[in-house]
Design a protein around this motif. Structure first.
Motif, PDB file in Angstrom:
ATOM      1  N   ARG A 217      40.106  25.744  38.002  1.00  0.00           N
ATOM      2  CA  ARG A 217      38.918  26.561  37.730  1.00  0.00           C
ATOM      3  C   ARG A 217      37.965  26.665  38.912  1.00  0.00           C
ATOM      4  O   ARG A 217      36.961  27.377  38.834  1.00  0.00           O
TER       5      ARG A 217
ATOM      6  N   GLU B 226      38.057  16.887  35.832  1.00  0.00           N
ATOM      7  CA  GLU B 226      36.896  16.920  34.942  1.00  0.00           C
ATOM      8  C   GLU B 226      36.487  18.366  34.655  1.00  0.00           C
ATOM      9  O   GLU B 226      36.507  19.221  35.542  1.00  0.00           O
ATOM     10  N   HIS B 227      36.114  18.628  33.441  1.00  0.00           N
ATOM     11  CA  HIS B 227      35.741  19.974  33.024  1.00  0.00           C
ATOM     12  C   HIS B 227      34.273  20.234  33.384  1.00  0.00           C
ATOM     13  O   HIS B 227      33.373  19.521  32.935  1.00  0.00           O
ATOM     14  N   ILE B 228      34.030  21.246  34.203  1.00  0.00           N
ATOM     15  CA  ILE B 228      32.680  21.628  34.611  1.00  0.00           C
ATOM     16  C   ILE B 228      32.323  22.917  33.900  1.00  0.00           C
ATOM     17  O   ILE B 228      33.066  23.906  33.925  1.00  0.00           O
ATOM     18  N   GLU B 229      31.121  22.937  33.297  1.00  0.00           N
ATOM     19  CA  GLU B 229      30.733  24.089  32.509  1.00  0.00           C
ATOM     20  C   GLU B 229      29.874  25.089  33.272  1.00  0.00           C
ATOM     21  O   GLU B 229      29.908  26.279  32.973  1.00  0.00           O
ATOM     22  N   SER B 230      29.083  24.642  34.238  1.00  0.00           N
ATOM     23  CA  SER B 230      28.164  25.556  34.923  1.00  0.00           C
ATOM     24  C   SER B 230      28.056  25.195  36.406  1.00  0.00           C
ATOM     25  O   SER B 230      28.466  24.106  36.839  1.00  0.00           O
TER      26      SER B 230
ATOM     27  N   LYS C 250      25.838  22.018  37.214  1.00  0.00           N
ATOM     28  CA  LYS C 250      26.518  20.722  37.189  1.00  0.00           C
ATOM     29  C   LYS C 250      27.436  20.555  38.396  1.00  0.00           C
ATOM     30  O   LYS C 250      27.624  19.443  38.883  1.00  0.00           O
TER      31      LYS C 250
ATOM     32  N   LEU D   1      33.311  29.149  40.417  1.00  0.00           N
ATOM     33  CA  LEU D   1      33.755  28.469  39.201  1.00  0.00           C
ATOM     34  C   LEU D   1      34.168  29.519  38.182  1.00  0.00           C
ATOM     35  O   LEU D   1      33.427  30.477  37.922  1.00  0.00           O
ATOM     36  N   GLU D   2      35.340  29.341  37.615  1.00  0.00           N
ATOM     37  CA  GLU D   2      35.843  30.307  36.646  1.00  0.00           C
ATOM     38  C   GLU D   2      34.929  30.348  35.422  1.00  0.00           C
ATOM     39  O   GLU D   2      34.555  29.313  34.853  1.00  0.00           O
ATOM     40  N   GLY D   3      34.557  31.567  35.046  1.00  0.00           N
ATOM     41  CA  GLY D   3      33.687  31.751  33.893  1.00  0.00           C
ATOM     42  C   GLY D   3      32.217  31.782  34.231  1.00  0.00           C
ATOM     43  O   GLY D   3      31.404  32.134  33.368  1.00  0.00           O
ATOM     44  N   ALA D   4      31.833  31.410  35.437  1.00  0.00           N
ATOM     45  CA  ALA D   4      30.425  31.412  35.849  1.00  0.00           C
ATOM     46  C   ALA D   4      30.132  32.679  36.652  1.00  0.00           C
ATOM     47  O   ALA D   4      30.980  33.170  37.395  1.00  0.00           O
TER      48      ALA D   4
END
Length: 486
Positions: free
Chosen positions: A30, A57-61, A64, A96-99
């Motif tokens: 990601r 580790e999963h990063i959301e934004s 972070k 970052l994917e999705g951001a």
């Protein structure tokens, strides 16, 4: 490489027109890190960026994601098109994917040389260090001299095509001065494509770009630049250049050497008067010789007339052609010596001057007297500390020679009057170019002779027009006392 990283790579390649050098690294599935080879600090990239990003580790934004980056200079961007210029300049892009958007991380490490000795402004006394092509290093050198919070730095983009930046430097107490605002407007207004060198940018900032005389100076010395800032002048530093632009300048500023301030007042004043004498010698010596031999034999003393006649007895050319040939020969030797390698150029200048001069006398193309006068004129022009002003003086000799050859002393008088009128009308950002000689100011003349801090820019005058107004208005303005003027 992950699917997401391939998508980012394809988008960036389209934006940079499929140019080579782009590197895209996938961190997990990601995260993608993109940079241009050769423009980044590899150690900082590996230790503080690539080595710290989480793989599993999963990063959301992006906020972070910032916690993992150990580099302070990070910027947010919304679209890849907004980050391409920074990418080419050496920044790394982290997405970052999705951001939305991504991060610009400063890992710039453009190749540059270490600070060395000043070459074009070498001195015996004082610091020897010179600027480099790195703007950050150059500003750090200046801040080592001026450790004050009043030292102001303002970045302005001067070329949209190459992304070249310029930093305008000045002291805070001079912020109200019109010079800062004038230069700021001209930098923003007079942009051009392909701006790389400081000398090219200097021409855009001048009041009169068609004048032979420089209005702003170039310097590679931090100590001279720091002194100019303390005197109230403005410094323009162009990215990727080892010379900075200093202005506004008066005519007399171009004859001041850095070394004068490191000498005693007596030695400094003597060398300044010597340069002034050399200026007059360089401009008028050869034209006076041509005028005397062409029109005014009666002004030559009898003890000198006979040697001159004997010396010129074999010369088939009139004095004007003879002088022009020798002046052009001197300029050819100077240009050849400057373009050849250092050791070869010095040998070429010395041996070429001796051989050509001796051969010209024996062949009857010129006289011994003229060779000596032309050599003295050339030496006089080389005493000017500023290279641009020295080049202008050498160029002025040719029309002065032609005027002397056609009209004699009358031609010299007319051309001198034309030069004086031109210099008196010139301004440097609205300031009189010939100050403190015109408009006359006794305190300014004393400061100039005794090497104290010049008071040229402590006077707040109306700079709305760059043309010098009537002499009565000027004299009444500039003859006021210092306390009233301030």
């Amino acid at each position: 490489m992950s699917v997401y990283s391939e998508q980012i790579q394809n988008q960036l390649k389209k934006l940079i027109h499929h140019s080579d050098g782009l590197v895209v690294k996938a961190i997990g599935k990601r995260i993608a890190v993109c940079y241009m080879t050769g423009m980044i600090d590899t150690a900082q990239l590996n230790l503080n960026l690539l080595g710290r990003l989480p793989v599993k580790e999963h990063i959301e934004s992006l906020d972070k994601l910032l916690d993992y980056i150990a580099i302070g200079d990070c910027q947010r961007f919304e679209q890849l098109t907004d980050a391409v210029d920074k990418l080419i300049s050496g920044f790394a892009i982290v997405t970052l994917e999705g951001a939305n958007g991504g991060l610009l991380v400063n890992v710039v490490n453009i190749p540059s040389r270490s600070p060395g000795n000043a070459e074009t402004e070498s001195t015996i006394y004082g610091p020897m260090i010179a600027f480099t092509e790195s703007m950050e290093n150059n500003i750090a050198l200046l801040r080592s001299y001026i450790t004050s919070t009043d030292f102001m730095q303002e970045a302005i983009q001067v070329d949209s095509e190459t992304g070249t930046l310029a930093n305008m430097l000045y002291m805070k107490e001079e912020d109200a001065s019109p010079f800062v605002e004038i230069i700021r407007k001209r930098i923003r207004k007079r942009k051009m494509k392909g701006l790389i060198g400081s000398p090219l940018f200097l021409q855009l900032l001048a009041d009169n770009k068609y004048s032979l005389f420089p209005e702003m100076s170039l310097s590679e010395r931090p100590d001279r630049t720091a002194q100019a800032l303390l005197e109230g002048k403005v410094v323009v530093m162009v990215e990727g250049n080892s010379q900075v632009i200093i202005g506004p300048n008066a005519f007399i500023d171009f004859f001041h050497s850095v070394e004068d301030r490191y000498s005693t007042w007596g030695i400094g004043m003597f060398t300044r008067f010597l340069r002034t004498f050399a200026l007059v010698l360089s401009i008028f010596l050869t034209p006076m010789y041509v005028a005397a031999l062409t029109f005014h034999y009666e002004m030559i003393p009898m003890p000198l007339l006979e040697p001159l006649i004997i010396s010129r007895s074999r010369v088939p050319f009139p004095p004007l052609i003879e002088a022009l040939v020798m002046e052009i020969s001197i300029e050819l030797l100077r240009e050849a010596g400057a373009r050849l390698p250092t050791k070869v150029g010095q040998t070429m200048g010395i041996v070429g001057g001796i051989v050509i001069g001796q051969a010209a006398v024996q062949a009857g193309f010129t006289s011994n007297t003229l060779i000596m006068l032309v050599a003295l004129s050339a030496l006089g022009s080389f005493t000017t500390p500023n290279y641009m002003m020295g080049s202008s003086i050498r160029l002025i000799r040719f029309p002065m020679l032609i005027a002397a050859g056609f009209l004699g002393l009358i031609g010299i008088a007319f051309f001198t009057a034309f030069l004086c009128i031109h210099l008196l009308r010139m301004t440097s950002y609205g300031k009189p170019y010939m100050y403190p000689m015109y408009p006359p100011n006794k305190k300014g003349l004393i400061d100039t002779m005794l090497m104290t801090v010049p008071s040229l820019f402590s006077y707040k005058t109306d700079l709305a027009s760059s043309n010098i107004r009537g002499w009565k208005t000027r004299l009444s303005r500039w003859f006021t006392s210092d306390s009233e003027a301030e």
